[in-house]
Design a protein around this motif. Structure first.
Motif, PDB file in Angstrom:
ATOM      1  N   LYS A 100      -1.630  -6.463   1.976  1.00  0.00           N
ATOM      2  CA  LYS A 100      -0.645  -5.472   1.555  1.00  0.00           C
ATOM      3  C   LYS A 100      -1.211  -4.594   0.438  1.00  0.00           C
ATOM      4  O   LYS A 100      -1.052  -3.367   0.440  1.00  0.00           O
ATOM      5  CB  LYS A 100       0.618  -6.202   1.071  1.00  0.00           C
ATOM      6  CG  LYS A 100       1.701  -5.289   0.524  1.00  0.00           C
ATOM      7  CD  LYS A 100       2.335  -4.432   1.602  1.00  0.00           C
ATOM      8  CE  LYS A 100       3.503  -3.633   1.046  1.00  0.00           C
ATOM      9  NZ  LYS A 100       4.124  -2.776   2.068  1.00  0.00           N
ATOM     10  N   GLU A 101      -1.893  -5.211  -0.511  1.00  0.00           N
ATOM     11  CA  GLU A 101      -2.482  -4.462  -1.623  1.00  0.00           C
ATOM     12  C   GLU A 101      -3.567  -3.517  -1.126  1.00  0.00           C
ATOM     13  O   GLU A 101      -3.692  -2.382  -1.601  1.00  0.00           O
ATOM     14  CB  GLU A 101      -3.058  -5.438  -2.654  1.00  0.00           C
ATOM     15  CG  GLU A 101      -3.589  -4.760  -3.909  1.00  0.00           C
ATOM     16  CD  GLU A 101      -4.096  -5.764  -4.932  1.00  0.00           C
ATOM     17  OE1 GLU A 101      -4.909  -5.368  -5.771  1.00  0.00           O
ATOM     18  OE2 GLU A 101      -3.670  -6.933  -4.869  1.00  0.00           O
ATOM     19  N   LEU A 102      -4.346  -3.982  -0.148  1.00  0.00           N
ATOM     20  CA  LEU A 102      -5.378  -3.130   0.415  1.00  0.00           C
ATOM     21  C   LEU A 102      -4.784  -1.924   1.127  1.00  0.00           C
ATOM     22  O   LEU A 102      -5.318  -0.814   1.065  1.00  0.00           O
ATOM     23  CB  LEU A 102      -6.246  -3.945   1.382  1.00  0.00           C
ATOM     24  CG  LEU A 102      -7.149  -5.004   0.748  1.00  0.00           C
ATOM     25  CD1 LEU A 102      -7.813  -5.846   1.824  1.00  0.00           C
ATOM     26  CD2 LEU A 102      -8.196  -4.347  -0.146  1.00  0.00           C
ATOM     27  N   VAL A 103      -3.668  -2.145   1.801  1.00  0.00           N
ATOM     28  CA  VAL A 103      -3.008  -1.029   2.478  1.00  0.00           C
ATOM     29  C   VAL A 103      -2.537  -0.003   1.457  1.00  0.00           C
ATOM     30  O   VAL A 103      -2.691   1.212   1.652  1.00  0.00           O
ATOM     31  CB  VAL A 103      -1.824  -1.539   3.327  1.00  0.00           C
ATOM     32  CG1 VAL A 103      -1.019  -0.376   3.893  1.00  0.00           C
ATOM     33  CG2 VAL A 103      -2.331  -2.427   4.447  1.00  0.00           C
ATOM     34  N   GLN A 104      -1.972  -0.479   0.359  1.00  0.00           N
ATOM     35  CA  GLN A 104      -1.509   0.430  -0.679  1.00  0.00           C
ATOM     36  C   GLN A 104      -2.676   1.230  -1.262  1.00  0.00           C
ATOM     37  O   GLN A 104      -2.579   2.447  -1.480  1.00  0.00           O
ATOM     38  CB  GLN A 104      -0.808  -0.355  -1.793  1.00  0.00           C
ATOM     39  CG  GLN A 104      -0.282   0.490  -2.939  1.00  0.00           C
ATOM     40  CD  GLN A 104       0.739   1.522  -2.469  1.00  0.00           C
ATOM     41  OE1 GLN A 104       1.508   1.247  -1.545  1.00  0.00           O
ATOM     42  NE2 GLN A 104       0.732   2.702  -3.070  1.00  0.00           N
ATOM     43  N   SER A 105      -3.788   0.542  -1.500  1.00  0.00           N
ATOM     44  CA  SER A 105      -4.974   1.222  -2.015  1.00  0.00           C
ATOM     45  C   SER A 105      -5.465   2.267  -1.026  1.00  0.00           C
ATOM     46  O   SER A 105      -5.881   3.367  -1.404  1.00  0.00           O
ATOM     47  CB  SER A 105      -6.077   0.190  -2.288  1.00  0.00           C
ATOM     48  OG  SER A 105      -7.260   0.806  -2.717  1.00  0.00           O
TER      49      SER A 105
END
Length: 536
Positions: free
Chosen positions: A40-45
């Motif tokens: 999820k964090e990677l998607v946000q980044s």
């Protein structure tokens, strides 16, 4: 042949795998949920990067949109999401393959923020060994529960309402994993499913030529020359210049001609029936009771009958008027008559279960077995789980549970092993084994004796699979959260009861948490005295 794997394949590989080194991280759903949030964090980044260079990275933005929707669903209920083996497989593939492809694209015109985020998380990503291990776990589930590739591909599994599908490329990658391991039985099943979906009009990156190339040779390896010839002819019709296919076709035809001549038989065209589960015999392996073990896992072949059932009772146990159990005795049910196996109801409270899991999670590591030749602890493919060991001094909850076990069984925990906590992800299993040692390699066996008895706590319900089975006498015990089962591994003489060979069936859907206590012989001399014969 293709070396890379498609972006659509990822999440399924994740909760089934159980290998050594980096793969040790991924045998437990309890630990894998962190990766849901990492993704999820990677998607946000990624989305922040797109804002900076949106005009140049339209393809990346399309990928991000798909991932964004997926991670919203997965983070709403990580354990529930990972309980579906297809979601777990596709998560593994995304993190091992497609995110790397995406990183390469970004590096063409780097964005410092996105790349630094990827670099920070990469050390926790699964690798190729994890992905391969998870694919094999799916095949293990396929075999144990007799599920055809179509059922897996469409996500139609017992106890599952939200279906996660496998694409043409996913099925091809599953087949290639088997092929690379010389497992032609599963290679045929998955290549055939890939071809079936491609023929139905599904879009794919992999070509029909590549699928037929793998499929035809795998079918040949399974001994079906007529079908191998028919498939190779299809391949040559699509690509007449395919050198290997042309050579294979001439070789297969000569081989079949020679075979028919030697056996004085007429040519019979390949069967028009599609290849499916049961078309070819599954190769035998190291486990002699494989068929009976897997049948019990499916709920088949259970040797319970009316005469045996009439000897099973339920009762309250107060540990022979133990003060700690007098006001709240434990409910006990007979699960089996001989050997005697009992289940204790409401043995662990929900609060105790959550505390035990909380204490165990930071220490979960790949479960080991003792090598029968060397006596050295090692990992093994027949035991697929993560485990941790908890001492009564770690927390009052552990001390209280240990005391309750002692009060209920009448056996001292002074010489017992620490409380072992295990988490089986999808595909997690422990094939048939004995809890007692037949050769005392352990140094503690010389001091504390052999494993006298097993006390097994079920700390979760399991949607499908995960039974504890005893192939020798045909018993299957299904996990029920908060309950515990207990049996003796040794006769009163100290001789091993070989009937107690048992297994933890693969988890098909869900996450299985258990904890167990092994009681040893020393200290029990007056608590469980010797009998008059070897088998008392």
């Amino acid at each position: 042949m293709r070396n890379s794997m498609s972006f659509a394949t990822w999440a399924l590989l994740f909760c089934c795998c159980s290998w050594i080194t980096q793969a040790e991280v991924f045998t437990s759903i309890g630990q894998m949920t962190d990766l849901i949030y990492t993704e999820k964090e990677l998607v946000q980044s990624l989305r922040e990067y797109i804002k900076a260079e949106e005009s140049k990275l339209a393809a990346v933005k399309s990928w991000a949109t798909k991932l964004d929707a997926l991670t919203r669903a997965s983070t709403s209920d990580p354990e529930g999401y990972l309980a579906h083996p297809v979601n777990a497989y596709k998560l593994m593939k995304r993190l091992n393959t497609e995110w790397s492809e995406l990183e390469s694209l970004v590096l063409q015109n780097p964005s410092d923020g996105f790349i630094s985020n990827m670099s920070m998380h990469r050390q926790y990503f699964p690798d190729q060994e994890d992905e391969t291990g998870a694919a094999k776990a799916l095949m293990r589930l396929q075999d144990t529960y007799q599920l055809d590739s179509e059922a897996f591909s469409r996500g139609k599994l017992p106890g599952v309402h939200n279906h996660a599908i496998l694409t043409v490329d996913d099925c091809f990658d599953m087949g290639k994993t088997a092929y690379n391991d010389a497992d032609y039985y599963h290679a045929v099943l998955w290549m055939q499913q890939s071809l079936k979906q491609l023929d139905a009009g599904e879009e794919a990156v992999v070509s029909k030529v590549d699928i037929l190339d793998y499929l035809s040779y795998s079918v040949y390896q399974m001994g079906d020359l007529p079908r191998a010839i028919e498939l190779t002819r299809r391949l040559v019709a699509i690509d007449p210049s395919h050198q290997r296919a042309g050579g294979n076709l001439r070789y297969f035809e000569r081989l079949l001609s020679k075979q028919l001549k030697e056996e004085n038989q007429a040519y019979q065209p390949a069967s028009e029936e599609p290849i499916q589960l049961g078309t070819y015999m599954r190769p035998k392996d190291h486990l002699p009771e494989r068929e009976s073990y897997e049948a019990l896992c499916r709920g088949e072949g259970i040797q319970m009958n009316e005469a045996r059932r009439s000897r099973l009772f339920c009762r309250y146990r107060d540990g022979k008027r133990n003060p700690r159990l007098l006001l709240k005795p434990v409910k006990e049910e007979d699960e089996w008559d001989s050997p005697h196996i009992v289940r204790y109801l409401d043995f662990l409270s929900s609060e105790e279960i959550e505390k035990i899991k909380e204490l165990a999670k930071p220490n979960l590591a790949r479960a080991t077995v003792r090598d029968p030749k060397t006596g050295v602890l090692t990992t093994a493919n027949y035991r697929v789980s993560k485990s941790a060991w908890l001492d009564g001094m770690d927390d009052t909850v552990i001390a209280r549970v240990n005391q309750r076990m002692e009060d209920l069984t009448g056996l001292t925990v002074d010489t017992a092993e620490l409380l072992q906590v295990a988490n089986y992800g999808v595909g997690g299993q422990y094939e048939p084994h004995f809890d007692f040692s037949r050769r005392p390699f352990d140094s503690n066996l010389k001091v504390d004796g052999n494993r006298l008895a097993t006390f097994l706590n079920y700390m979760s319900d399991v949607e499908a699979g995960g039974a504890t089975v005893f192939p020798d006498f045909g018993a299957a015990i299904w996990p029920r959260k908060g309950t515990a089962v207990f049996w003796y591994n040794l006769f009163r003489s100290g001789e091993g009861d070989y009937r107690t060979r048992h297994a933890a069936c693969p988890v098909l859907v869900g996450s299985k948490w258990v904890s167990n206590k092994w009681f040893h012989e020393r200290g029990q001399e007056f608590r469980r005295p010797c009998g008059l014969t070897e088998v008392d």
